[in-house]
Design a protein around this motif. Sequence first.
Motif: not given
Length: 450
Positions: A151, A154, A308, A311-312
Amino acid sequence: MDNLMISSLTQKSENSEQHIYPPLSYGWYVTVLLTIIYILSFVDRQILSLLVEPIKSDMNLSDTQIGLLMGASFAIFYSTMGLPLGWLADNMPRKYLLGAGLAVWSAATALSGLAQSFKHLFIARILVGAGEASLGPCAISLISDVMPPSQRSRAIAVYSSALSFALAIAYLLGGQIMKFADGLDLTFIPFMADLKSWQLVLIIVGSPGLLIALLVLTLKEPNRQYIDKNRSKGFNSIKRTFNYFGDHKRLFTKLFILPVTMTIITYSHNFIPSLFQREYGWDPVTLSIYIGTIIGLVGPCSTFFGGWLIDKMYSKGIEDASIIIMRIGGVIMVPTCIAMPLMPSPQLALVFYGFSLCGVTLITVSAWSSILGIVPPDLRGQATAIYLMVISMFGLMLGPTLVGVFNDFLFVGSDRLDLSMSLVSIIFGTLSLIMLPNIVKTYRAAIGIN
């Protein structure tokens, strides 16, 4: 064999303890509070750009002096105090350090409203920089310790989005506060009767931070994650930090190039309200509505999207995700920043500004992720301080100051603020784009990708 098993079990136990994070809800509470504080810091820092013309008129200042107020004065302590404060962030409860820094810069912003000369305002801005130097090391270190790796990017994106929210608030709220202050009658208060509207704006903007500083003290200091029990103690850890950066100087020098360029260009944009007022005849209140809306919509969306996406990409095994996003941000930012001040209409200038903001926010969030991915966890506070010191020293010293110098000395008597701003982007942006392929190659090699 028994000794090996005991050693293995002990190591697993230590790793489990090191990997314990507070509840995710509390992690997000801390992240949001830090984001609000970051917004306050940038409002306090950025509000001066909206007040350039009345300050310049009342104090009879040149554009070079204005550039020094918006850049060099803030950078003097903001840059140099970052490293010792980063050491403190790694070695003491961060809530106390952050609370004290917030109180200092908020009080200094309010005191800026009492300035009667360039020297007074310059000193007040130095104190604002000194206080704000505590935020970066404390915030990034705290987020790293309250948010799990899955996390973290983000959360950093949420924190980084404060830049866009702060700019939007500085313009939208700042314009309305200016309008409110113009009609405010304070003649019945002896020490405020002679204050100008821009002075009242600074006093109003600086005051809320003094209350929020008390809220910071209620935070629970989180356990520091992944700490090496044999790490250097005391000021030896500062030496270790410098040694680490020295051992990887080629990597960090190249990694910092694009963020430094981004900071130089974005701080040169402190002259945007003056640009629109001089070139297009827009008053600050009118500009604040349009540009504040653009910043408030485009900035957070592109920042959240960048976090995002990183992280993806990481979850799919793309280990160089952050540097890929940084590269995309640079390609977007540079040409749009060169063109923006040269547009024939304010509407087109705002369109190009919106696109440039996408590039700036992508660079911002990806730079944090890139650094955190290669720095030992127990050096994060000091590494963040070094990063902020480098980009702030160059950005604040060069960005607004060069615009003022170019306009006062290169375009003597012609007041070409548009060319002065574009020239800053041309010089530094072009060099960064030329270096970009080599920057990516060096970072990929550092993380083990051929």
